[in-house]
Motif scaffolding. Structure first.
Motif, short mmCIF file in Angstrom:
data_model
loop_
_atom_site.label_atom_id
_atom_site.label_comp_id
_atom_site.label_asym_id
_atom_site.label_seq_id
_atom_site.Cartn_x
_atom_site.Cartn_y
_atom_site.Cartn_z
N UNK A 92 53.55 8.98 10.34
CA UNK A 92 53.53 9.42 8.89
C UNK A 92 53.97 8.18 8.00
N UNK A 93 54.58 8.58 6.98
CA UNK A 93 55.26 7.63 6.16
C UNK A 93 56.67 7.45 6.29
N UNK A 94 57.01 7.51 7.60
CA UNK A 94 58.54 7.64 7.79
C UNK A 94 59.08 6.34 7.87
N UNK A 128 57.03 -1.97 9.57
CA UNK A 128 55.88 -1.73 10.07
C UNK A 128 55.09 -3.25 10.01
N UNK A 129 55.70 -3.98 8.81
CA UNK A 129 54.80 -5.44 8.98
C UNK A 129 55.39 -6.14 10.38
N UNK A 131 52.14 11.52 18.03
CA UNK A 131 52.56 11.52 16.47
C UNK A 131 54.00 11.93 16.72
N UNK A 132 54.93 11.20 15.76
CA UNK A 132 56.45 11.43 15.80
C UNK A 132 56.63 11.67 14.25
N UNK A 190 51.72 -2.12 19.46
CA UNK A 190 50.89 -1.06 19.89
C UNK A 190 51.51 0.40 19.55
N UNK A 191 52.75 0.49 19.42
CA UNK A 191 53.26 1.90 19.02
C UNK A 191 52.88 2.09 17.63
N UNK A 192 52.93 1.13 16.64
CA UNK A 192 52.40 1.61 15.43
C UNK A 192 50.70 1.58 15.24
#
Length: 94
Positions: A48-50, A56-57, A9-10, A40-42
């Motif tokens: 979180x919601x950062x 993200x897409x 988590x970051x 893979x990272x996401x």
């Protein structure tokens, strides 16, 4: 630098720092370099919601097809390599 300590988590702390959670505990950093493809990272790191929805897409849509290849982008103040007729790309089998 921490090897063999995957980030789980970051979450930016709002004070300019980045708490990075790992199986061994929490590390603090100003910057984080992720050594895995964006998709893979996401998938494996909780941000979180950062992250912006568009990012993200794009990360999820980025194909994961070069498994054994590490890619790095490093910014420099000037493109000094062009003066020597070079392209700015480097490859190594090491």
């Amino acid at each position: 630098m921490r090897l063999n300590s995957p980030a789980t988590a970051i979450h930016p702390d709002g004070r300019g720092g980045l708490p990075v959670q790992t199986p061994d505990g929490t590390l603090r950093a100003e910057h984080v370099v992720l050594a895995l493809p964006p998709a893979l990272a996401v998938e494996y790191i909780d941000f979180g919601n950062t992250l912006p929805a568009g990012l993200l897409r794009l990360a999820r849509a980025t194909p994961v097809w070069m498994g054994a290849v590490a890619k790095v982008v490093a910014p420099y103040p000037s493109a000094f390599w062009r003066e020597r007729g070079l392209a700015g790309a480097a490859f190594s089998r090491t």
